[in-house]
Design a protein around this motif. Structure first.
Motif, mmCIF file in Angstrom:
data_model
loop_
_atom_site.group_PDB
_atom_site.id
_atom_site.type_symbol
_atom_site.label_atom_id
_atom_site.label_comp_id
_atom_site.label_asym_id
_atom_site.label_seq_id
_atom_site.Cartn_x
_atom_site.Cartn_y
_atom_site.Cartn_z
ATOM 1 N N PRO A 170 0.810 -1.215 0.000
ATOM 2 C CA PRO A 170 0.000 0.000 0.000
ATOM 3 C C PRO A 170 0.847 1.270 0.000
ATOM 4 O O PRO A 170 1.789 1.388 0.780
ATOM 5 N N ASP A 171 0.487 2.210 -0.883
ATOM 6 C CA ASP A 171 1.112 3.530 -0.918
ATOM 7 C C ASP A 171 2.639 3.472 -1.129
ATOM 8 O O ASP A 171 3.399 4.162 -0.462
ATOM 9 N N VAL A 172 3.036 2.585 -2.035
ATOM 10 C CA VAL A 172 4.467 2.441 -2.351
ATOM 11 C C VAL A 172 4.647 2.548 -3.871
ATOM 12 O O VAL A 172 3.886 1.950 -4.630
ATOM 13 N N ASN A 173 5.607 3.340 -4.300
ATOM 14 C CA ASN A 173 5.979 3.384 -5.723
ATOM 15 C C ASN A 173 7.401 2.872 -5.880
ATOM 16 O O ASN A 173 8.293 3.281 -5.136
ATOM 17 N N LEU A 174 7.583 1.989 -6.856
ATOM 18 C CA LEU A 174 8.924 1.464 -7.149
ATOM 19 C C LEU A 174 9.369 1.990 -8.508
ATOM 20 O O LEU A 174 8.668 1.809 -9.508
ATOM 21 N N TYR A 175 10.511 2.679 -8.532
ATOM 22 C CA TYR A 175 11.056 3.238 -9.775
ATOM 23 C C TYR A 175 12.393 2.555 -10.049
ATOM 24 O O TYR A 175 13.362 2.775 -9.318
ATOM 25 N N LEU A 176 12.423 1.719 -11.087
ATOM 26 C CA LEU A 176 13.650 1.001 -11.441
ATOM 27 C C LEU A 176 14.315 1.687 -12.628
ATOM 28 O O LEU A 176 13.631 2.109 -13.571
ATOM 29 N N ALA A 177 15.632 1.776 -12.578
ATOM 30 C CA ALA A 177 16.357 2.432 -13.662
ATOM 31 C C ALA A 177 17.604 1.626 -14.013
ATOM 32 O O ALA A 177 18.248 1.066 -13.123
ATOM 33 N N VAL A 178 17.916 1.569 -15.285
ATOM 34 C CA VAL A 178 19.185 0.959 -15.710
ATOM 35 C C VAL A 178 19.903 1.918 -16.659
ATOM 36 O O VAL A 178 19.266 2.684 -17.371
ATOM 37 N N ASP A 179 21.226 1.849 -16.629
ATOM 38 C CA ASP A 179 21.999 2.704 -17.538
ATOM 39 C C ASP A 179 21.839 2.225 -18.969
ATOM 40 O O ASP A 179 21.853 3.019 -19.912
ATOM 41 N N LYS A 180 21.745 0.900 -19.111
ATOM 42 C CA LYS A 180 21.681 0.320 -20.453
ATOM 43 C C LYS A 180 20.645 -0.806 -20.417
ATOM 44 O O LYS A 180 20.802 -1.754 -19.653
ATOM 45 N N GLY A 181 19.591 -0.680 -21.215
ATOM 46 C CA GLY A 181 18.534 -1.695 -21.217
ATOM 47 C C GLY A 181 18.896 -2.889 -22.091
ATOM 48 O O GLY A 181 19.995 -2.972 -22.631
ATOM 49 N N ASP A 182 17.979 -3.846 -22.172
ATOM 50 C CA ASP A 182 18.138 -4.951 -23.121
ATOM 51 C C ASP A 182 16.789 -5.132 -23.835
ATOM 52 O O ASP A 182 15.860 -4.354 -23.621
ATOM 53 N N GLU A 183 16.689 -6.174 -24.662
ATOM 54 C CA GLU A 183 15.484 -6.323 -25.485
ATOM 55 C C GLU A 183 14.211 -6.525 -24.651
ATOM 56 O O GLU A 183 13.110 -6.215 -25.103
ATOM 57 N N ARG A 184 14.369 -6.997 -23.382
ATOM 58 C CA ARG A 184 13.183 -7.257 -22.557
ATOM 59 C C ARG A 184 12.854 -6.094 -21.609
ATOM 60 O O ARG A 184 11.813 -6.064 -20.989
ATOM 61 N N TRP A 185 13.756 -5.134 -21.491
ATOM 62 C CA TRP A 185 13.586 -4.051 -20.509
ATOM 63 C C TRP A 185 12.622 -2.996 -21.042
ATOM 64 O O TRP A 185 12.851 -2.426 -22.110
ATOM 65 N N THR A 186 11.546 -2.756 -20.312
ATOM 66 C CA THR A 186 10.571 -1.750 -20.759
ATOM 67 C C THR A 186 10.554 -0.549 -19.819
ATOM 68 O O THR A 186 9.758 0.372 -19.997
ATOM 69 N N GLY A 187 11.410 -0.607 -18.803
ATOM 70 C CA GLY A 187 11.424 0.466 -17.798
ATOM 71 C C GLY A 187 12.323 1.623 -18.194
ATOM 72 O O GLY A 187 12.707 1.785 -19.355
ATOM 73 N N TYR A 188 12.668 2.401 -17.193
ATOM 74 C CA TYR A 188 13.426 3.632 -17.389
ATOM 75 C C TYR A 188 14.877 3.321 -17.758
ATOM 76 O O TYR A 188 15.505 2.447 -17.156
ATOM 77 N N VAL A 189 15.394 4.038 -18.727
ATOM 78 C CA VAL A 189 16.815 3.927 -19.069
ATOM 79 C C VAL A 189 17.451 5.285 -18.783
ATOM 80 O O VAL A 189 17.061 6.303 -19.358
ATOM 81 N N GLY A 190 18.391 5.308 -17.875
ATOM 82 C CA GLY A 190 19.042 6.560 -17.483
ATOM 83 C C GLY A 190 19.511 6.442 -16.049
ATOM 84 O O GLY A 190 19.239 5.448 -15.375
ATOM 85 N N VAL A 191 20.200 7.454 -15.589
ATOM 86 C CA VAL A 191 20.777 7.360 -14.246
ATOM 87 C C VAL A 191 19.738 7.730 -13.187
ATOM 88 O O VAL A 191 18.807 8.502 -13.444
ATOM 89 N N VAL A 192 19.926 7.166 -12.004
ATOM 90 C CA VAL A 192 18.955 7.351 -10.916
ATOM 91 C C VAL A 192 18.739 8.838 -10.570
ATOM 92 O O VAL A 192 17.589 9.262 -10.404
ATOM 93 N N PRO A 193 19.816 9.652 -10.436
ATOM 94 C CA PRO A 193 19.568 11.051 -10.056
ATOM 95 C C PRO A 193 18.624 11.765 -11.038
ATOM 96 O O PRO A 193 17.775 12.564 -10.619
ATOM 97 N N ARG A 194 18.758 11.453 -12.335
ATOM 98 C CA ARG A 194 17.867 12.098 -13.315
ATOM 99 C C ARG A 194 16.424 11.636 -13.119
ATOM 100 O O ARG A 194 15.487 12.421 -13.231
ATOM 101 N N TYR A 195 16.247 10.350 -12.806
ATOM 102 C CA TYR A 195 14.904 9.808 -12.561
ATOM 103 C C TYR A 195 14.281 10.496 -11.332
ATOM 104 O O TYR A 195 13.103 10.857 -11.326
#
Ligand SMILES: Cc1cc2nc3c(=O)[nH]c(=O)nc-3n(C[C@H](O)[C@H](O)[C@H](O)COP(=O)(O)OP(=O)(O)OC[C@H]3O[C@@H](n4cnc5c(N)ncnc54)[C@H](O)[C@@H]3O)c2cc1C
Ligand code: FES
Length: 278
Positions: A170-195
């Motif tokens: 409840p009332d939790v947001n998870l933000y995942l980030a990677v510097d470099k994605g792959d063919e299966r990654w649909t999340g954020y690509v970029g550094v954590v501070p920018r996110y």
């Protein structure tokens, strides 16, 4: 002057589960062999322990488990050198030595009722996981939770089998980030501070808890300050080189501060008062 050598005596524990988190990181679950200690052992999120592999040596690892789940402890180990390689060679049923818990901890009592912002990178998620699962087990005591967790690639993210539990709490947001994605990654690509800058979590009545590579911390701090977080609202945990863990060897000090005794958890306000060479 004689030294109390029992300070350095490890307690025997058996590894009963090993999870391969990434190509270079494993999480070990250990159970103390002494049933009395198994039942009595407790700690706070943010504390650390010394783990020994017999015949090889000893190294420092934070407790990645939460004290709200009793009967075992967990620690995650990134393979970087001799001791961590020896730990990676162990199999379920092998014994290790454990001294601790040591150090101070995340001030969870003072965090009650507040919004929590977790910012973790790589293996730096280990101590944050301890606090996060602690807060989730006592969900009603804490406010809204934002979790930012980044790694180089999707394959470098630890604790992936817990992501669904975290994001559906409840009332939790998870933000995942990677510097470099792959063919299966649909999340954020970029550094954590920018996110963090893009999502812009509120600073009011909030605490930010960060742990990760120095470069991530360096660029996260100004983003948090831009959002209105004061130096007292930003907490981190330092991984200085340590040996004894109990204030005896002088390996971990920064000026008059012993990271093993006075830390490893510090506010950014405290870190700013460290000598300039730090
Ligand atoms: C409070 C604290 C908590 C820690 N928690 C964890 C954890 O949860 N998981 C984890 O994998 N590691 C953690 N560490 C780091 C861990 O202690 C080291 O990786 C370990 O001691 C390396 O031992 P080794 O013999 O395998 O490598 P070594 O042969 O001693 O070193 C191999 C390489 O790793 C570097 N290194 C070793 N220790 C550190 C350190 N403390 N900081 C930065 N670089 C280091 C060395 O400079 C060298 O380049 C923590 C350290 C501290 C002080
Ligand atoms: S690790 Fe020995 S004094 Fe801190």
């Amino acid at each position: 002057m004689t030294e109390d050598r029992s300070l350095y005596l490890p307690n025997l524990a058996v590894i009963d589960r090993i999870a391969q988190e990434t190509w270079d990181t494993k999480t070990f679950r250990a159970v103390f062999s002494d049933p009395g200690l198994r039942d009595a052992f407790t700690y706070h999120p943010g504390q650390f322990q010394e783990v020994s592999v017999f015949g090889v040596g000893e190294a420092t690892f934070c407790l990645a488990s939460t004290p709200t789940r009793r009967g075992y402890i967990e620690f995650s180990v990134k393979r970087v050198g001799a001791l961590t390689a020896a730990l990676h060679e162990l199999t379920e049923g092998d014994a290790v030595g454990i001294r601790g818990p040591y150090g101070n901890w995340f001030p969870h009592e003072a965090m009650r009722g507040k919004r929590l912002l977790f910012v973790g990178g790589g293996i730096g998620m280990a101590p944050l996981r301890s606090l996060l699962n602690f807060c989730l087990d006592r969900r009603s005591e804490f406010g809204h939770i934002d979790i930012f967790y980044g790694a180089r690639t999707p394959g470098d993210l630890c604790y992936t089998d817990e992501f669904d539990t975290w994001r559906t709490a409840p009332d939790v947001n998870l933000y995942l980030a990677v510097d470099k994605g792959d063919e299966r990654w649909t999340g954020y690509v970029g550094v954590v501070p920018r996110y963090v800058r893009e999502v812009a979590p509120a600073a009011e009545n909030a605490v930010a808890i960060t742990c990760g590579p120095p470069v991530m911390i360096k660029f996260t701090l100004p983003e948090l300050q831009r959002l209105g977080f004061t130096d007292e609202q930003i907490i981190t945990t330092l991984e200085m080189r340590m040996k004894c863990g109990v204030g005896k060897c002088g390996r971990c000090n920064i000026g008059h501060t012993y990271v093993c005794l006075d830390g490893p958890v510090f506010t950014y306000a405290q870190i700013r008062r460290f000598p300039p060479e730090f």
